[in-house]
Scaffold this motif. Structure first.
Motif, PDB file in Angstrom:
ATOM      1  N   PRO A  17      78.176  70.086 -72.061  1.00 27.07           N
ATOM      2  CA  PRO A  17      79.050  70.735 -71.093  1.00 27.07           C
ATOM      3  C   PRO A  17      78.604  72.175 -70.862  1.00 27.07           C
ATOM      4  CG  PRO A  17      80.312  69.858 -72.962  1.00 27.07           C
ATOM      5  CD  PRO A  17      78.876  69.768 -73.297  1.00 27.07           C
ATOM      6  N   THR A  18      78.432  72.558 -69.606  1.00 28.79           N
ATOM      7  CA  THR A  18      77.950  73.911 -69.308  1.00 28.79           C
ATOM      8  C   THR A  18      78.956  74.761 -68.533  1.00 28.79           C
ATOM      9  OG1 THR A  18      76.838  73.143 -67.297  1.00 28.79           O
ATOM     10  CG2 THR A  18      75.532  73.176 -69.320  1.00 28.79           C
ATOM     11  N   GLY A  21      80.695  78.691 -69.456  1.00 24.45           N
ATOM     12  CA  GLY A  21      79.893  79.153 -70.586  1.00 24.45           C
ATOM     13  C   GLY A  21      79.741  78.134 -71.692  1.00 24.45           C
ATOM     14  N   GLY A  22      80.099  76.876 -71.443  1.00 20.38           N
ATOM     15  CA  GLY A  22      79.928  75.827 -72.432  1.00 20.38           C
ATOM     16  C   GLY A  22      81.081  75.679 -73.416  1.00 20.38           C
ATOM     17  N   VAL A  23      82.236  76.261 -73.129  1.00 17.44           N
ATOM     18  CA  VAL A  23      83.354  76.259 -74.081  1.00 17.44           C
ATOM     19  C   VAL A  23      83.983  74.891 -74.328  1.00 17.44           C
ATOM     20  CG1 VAL A  23      83.948  78.669 -73.603  1.00 17.44           C
ATOM     21  CG2 VAL A  23      85.097  76.833 -72.335  1.00 17.44           C
ATOM     22  N   TYR A  24      83.604  73.871 -73.565  1.00 17.73           N
ATOM     23  CA  TYR A  24      84.211  72.551 -73.735  1.00 17.73           C
ATOM     24  C   TYR A  24      83.611  71.752 -74.884  1.00 17.73           C
ATOM     25  CZ  TYR A  24      86.411  73.804 -69.408  1.00 17.73           C
ATOM     26  OH  TYR A  24      87.148  74.468 -68.460  1.00 17.73           O
ATOM     27  N   CYS A  25      82.618  72.294 -75.544  1.00 15.39           N
ATOM     28  CA  CYS A  25      82.068  71.675 -76.755  1.00 15.39           C
ATOM     29  C   CYS A  25      81.585  72.793 -77.675  1.00 15.39           C
ATOM     30  CB  CYS A  25      80.926  70.722 -76.430  1.00 15.39           C
ATOM     31  SG  CYS A  25      80.268  69.898 -77.908  1.00 15.39           S
ATOM     32  N   CYS A  26      82.388  73.097 -78.681  1.00 15.51           N
ATOM     33  CA  CYS A  26      82.031  74.153 -79.635  1.00 15.51           C
ATOM     34  C   CYS A  26      81.926  73.569 -81.039  1.00 15.51           C
ATOM     35  CB  CYS A  26      83.069  75.266 -79.628  1.00 15.51           C
ATOM     36  SG  CYS A  26      83.040  76.231 -78.114  1.00 15.51           S
ATOM     37  N   ARG A  30      80.303  78.067 -82.061  1.00 16.30           N
ATOM     38  CA  ARG A  30      79.208  78.231 -81.090  1.00 16.30           C
ATOM     39  C   ARG A  30      79.240  77.085 -80.102  1.00 16.30           C
ATOM     40  NH1 ARG A  30      73.724  78.628 -83.941  1.00 16.30           N
ATOM     41  NH2 ARG A  30      73.103  79.304 -81.866  1.00 16.30           N
ATOM     42  N   THR A  31      78.817  77.349 -78.870  1.00 20.86           N
ATOM     43  CA  THR A  31      78.795  76.281 -77.873  1.00 20.86           C
ATOM     44  C   THR A  31      77.608  75.354 -78.121  1.00 20.86           C
ATOM     45  OG1 THR A  31      77.425  77.473 -76.275  1.00 20.86           O
ATOM     46  CG2 THR A  31      79.820  77.799 -76.136  1.00 20.86           C
ATOM     47  N   ALA A  32      77.779  74.101 -77.712  1.00 18.34           N
ATOM     48  CA  ALA A  32      76.682  73.143 -77.813  1.00 18.34           C
ATOM     49  C   ALA A  32      75.499  73.626 -76.976  1.00 18.34           C
ATOM     50  CB  ALA A  32      77.136  71.763 -77.352  1.00 18.34           C
ATOM     51  N   LEU A  33      75.790  74.274 -75.864  1.00 14.38           N
ATOM     52  CA  LEU A  33      74.739  74.824 -75.002  1.00 14.38           C
ATOM     53  C   LEU A  33      73.882  75.826 -75.774  1.00 14.38           C
ATOM     54  CD1 LEU A  33      73.453  75.153 -72.199  1.00 14.38           C
ATOM     55  CD2 LEU A  33      75.261  76.788 -71.664  1.00 14.38           C
ATOM     56  N   ASP A  34      74.516  76.705 -76.508  1.00 10.00           N
ATOM     57  CA  ASP A  34      73.812  77.707 -77.309  1.00 10.00           C
ATOM     58  C   ASP A  34      72.993  77.055 -78.429  1.00 10.00           C
ATOM     59  OD1 ASP A  34      73.138  80.337 -78.221  1.00 10.00           O
ATOM     60  OD2 ASP A  34      74.730  80.201 -79.725  1.00 10.00           O
ATOM     61  N   ILE A  35      73.592  76.087 -79.101  1.00  7.38           N
ATOM     62  CA  ILE A  35      72.920  75.421 -80.218  1.00  7.38           C
ATOM     63  C   ILE A  35      71.705  74.626 -79.738  1.00  7.38           C
ATOM     64  CG2 ILE A  35      73.193  73.649 -82.000  1.00  7.38           C
ATOM     65  CD1 ILE A  35      76.180  74.614 -82.180  1.00  7.38           C
ATOM     66  N   VAL A  36      71.867  73.881 -78.650  1.00  5.29           N
ATOM     67  CA  VAL A  36      70.753  73.097 -78.103  1.00  5.29           C
ATOM     68  C   VAL A  36      69.607  74.015 -77.683  1.00  5.29           C
ATOM     69  CG1 VAL A  36      70.068  71.717 -76.079  1.00  5.29           C
ATOM     70  CG2 VAL A  36      72.054  71.063 -77.409  1.00  5.29           C
ATOM     71  N   LYS A  62      81.246  62.825 -60.556  1.00  7.16           N
ATOM     72  CA  LYS A  62      82.196  63.689 -59.854  1.00  7.16           C
ATOM     73  C   LYS A  62      83.607  63.366 -60.306  1.00  7.16           C
ATOM     74  CE  LYS A  62      79.368  64.618 -55.887  1.00  7.16           C
ATOM     75  NZ  LYS A  62      79.193  64.575 -54.482  1.00  7.16           N
ATOM     76  N   PRO A  63      84.438  64.333 -60.550  1.00  7.26           N
ATOM     77  CA  PRO A  63      84.274  65.738 -60.215  1.00  7.26           C
ATOM     78  C   PRO A  63      83.578  66.560 -61.303  1.00  7.26           C
ATOM     79  CG  PRO A  63      86.499  65.394 -60.960  1.00  7.26           C
ATOM     80  CD  PRO A  63      85.809  64.054 -60.991  1.00  7.26           C
ATOM     81  N   ASN A  64      83.282  65.992 -62.458  1.00  2.00           N
ATOM     82  CA  ASN A  64      82.553  66.648 -63.548  1.00  2.00           C
ATOM     83  C   ASN A  64      83.108  68.046 -63.872  1.00  2.00           C
ATOM     84  OD1 ASN A  64      80.695  67.235 -65.535  1.00  2.00           O
ATOM     85  ND2 ASN A  64      78.919  67.259 -64.199  1.00  2.00           N
ATOM     86  N   PRO A  65      84.361  68.128 -64.287  1.00  2.01           N
ATOM     87  CA  PRO A  65      84.985  69.427 -64.533  1.00  2.01           C
ATOM     88  C   PRO A  65      84.341  70.243 -65.657  1.00  2.01           C
ATOM     89  CG  PRO A  65      86.382  67.681 -65.368  1.00  2.01           C
ATOM     90  CD  PRO A  65      85.271  67.027 -64.598  1.00  2.01           C
ATOM     91  N   THR A  66      83.693  69.574 -66.611  1.00  2.00           N
ATOM     92  CA  THR A  66      83.037  70.315 -67.703  1.00  2.00           C
ATOM     93  C   THR A  66      81.581  70.623 -67.374  1.00  2.00           C
ATOM     94  OG1 THR A  66      82.290  68.342 -68.894  1.00  2.00           O
ATOM     95  CG2 THR A  66      84.503  69.202 -69.430  1.00  2.00           C
ATOM     96  N   ARG A  67      81.124  70.150 -66.225  1.00  2.00           N
ATOM     97  CA  ARG A  67      79.731  70.272 -65.793  1.00  2.00           C
ATOM     98  C   ARG A  67      78.794  69.717 -66.866  1.00  2.00           C
ATOM     99  NH1 ARG A  67      79.186  75.721 -63.593  1.00  2.00           N
ATOM    100  NH2 ARG A  67      78.049  76.235 -65.457  1.00  2.00           N
ATOM    101  N   ALA A  68      79.080  68.482 -67.305  1.00  2.00           N
ATOM    102  CA  ALA A  68      78.220  67.795 -68.273  1.00  2.00           C
ATOM    103  C   ALA A  68      76.819  67.698 -67.681  1.00  2.00           C
ATOM    104  CB  ALA A  68      78.768  66.406 -68.576  1.00  2.00           C
ATOM    105  N   THR A  69      75.817  68.087 -68.466  1.00  2.00           N
ATOM    106  CA  THR A  69      74.463  68.234 -67.952  1.00  2.00           C
ATOM    107  C   THR A  69      73.460  67.539 -68.868  1.00  2.00           C
ATOM    108  OG1 THR A  69      75.138  70.386 -67.103  1.00  2.00           O
ATOM    109  CG2 THR A  69      72.780  69.979 -67.214  1.00  2.00           C
ATOM    110  N   PRO A  70      72.525  66.756 -68.302  1.00  2.00           N
ATOM    111  CA  PRO A  70      71.492  66.146 -69.133  1.00  2.00           C
ATOM    112  C   PRO A  70      70.541  67.220 -69.681  1.00  2.00           C
ATOM    113  CG  PRO A  70      71.079  65.680 -66.811  1.00  2.00           C
ATOM    114  CD  PRO A  70      72.386  66.397 -66.884  1.00  2.00           C
ATOM    115  N   ILE A  71      69.899  66.914 -70.755  1.00  2.00           N
ATOM    116  CA  ILE A  71      69.074  67.883 -71.471  1.00  2.00           C
ATOM    117  C   ILE A  71      67.928  68.442 -70.632  1.00  2.00           C
ATOM    118  CG2 ILE A  71      67.656  68.245 -73.536  1.00  2.00           C
ATOM    119  CD1 ILE A  71      70.758  67.823 -73.955  1.00  2.00           C
ATOM    120  N   HIS A  72      67.273  67.610 -69.838  1.00  2.00           N
ATOM    121  CA  HIS A  72      66.128  68.112 -69.064  1.00  2.00           C
ATOM    122  C   HIS A  72      66.533  69.153 -68.017  1.00  2.00           C
ATOM    123  CE1 HIS A  72      67.427  64.920 -66.279  1.00  2.00           C
ATOM    124  NE2 HIS A  72      66.861  65.665 -65.348  1.00  2.00           N
ATOM    125  N   GLU A  73      67.818  69.218 -67.676  1.00  2.00           N
ATOM    126  CA  GLU A  73      68.275  70.235 -66.737  1.00  2.00           C
ATOM    127  C   GLU A  73      68.675  71.530 -67.445  1.00  2.00           C
ATOM    128  OE1 GLU A  73      71.232  68.819 -64.003  1.00  2.00           O
ATOM    129  OE2 GLU A  73      70.057  67.028 -63.525  1.00  2.00           O
TER     130      GLU A  73
END
Length: 91
Positions: A17-18, A21-26, A30-36, A62-73
């Protein structure tokens, strides 16, 4: 990770989730975005498996409220293989 920088494989299952700032997975504050991002920086290779890590899966629909994003992006310089075998298995 510091001790083995450049000599470990990073294995990823799941989208990240991005939104906001990625707060939907901590994890541990720390956010998963930061850890990854941190873990991938020192990895020899990043291996993603499953629909979520590869294309975002249902969480990225859609509507993807957490903006879940695949790793390559998320990871710059990360190449996504468009594996024909994987497409055949989904049929």
């Amino acid at each position: 990770m510091t001790k083995h920088k450049g000599n470990y494989l990073m294995l990823v299952e799941g989208s990240v989730p991005t939104a906001d700032g990625g707060v939907y997975c901590c994890i541990g504050g720390r956010t998963a975005l930061d850890i990854v991002t941190e873990a991938a920086a020192g990895a020899k290779a990043v291996v993603c498996w499953g629909s979520c890590a590869s294309n975002g899966c249902v969480q990225a629909a859609k509507p993807n409220p957490t903006r879940a994003t695949p790793i390559h992006e998320i990871l710059t310089g990360c190449r996504s293989s468009k594996c024909p075998a994987a497409r055949r298995l989904r049929r």
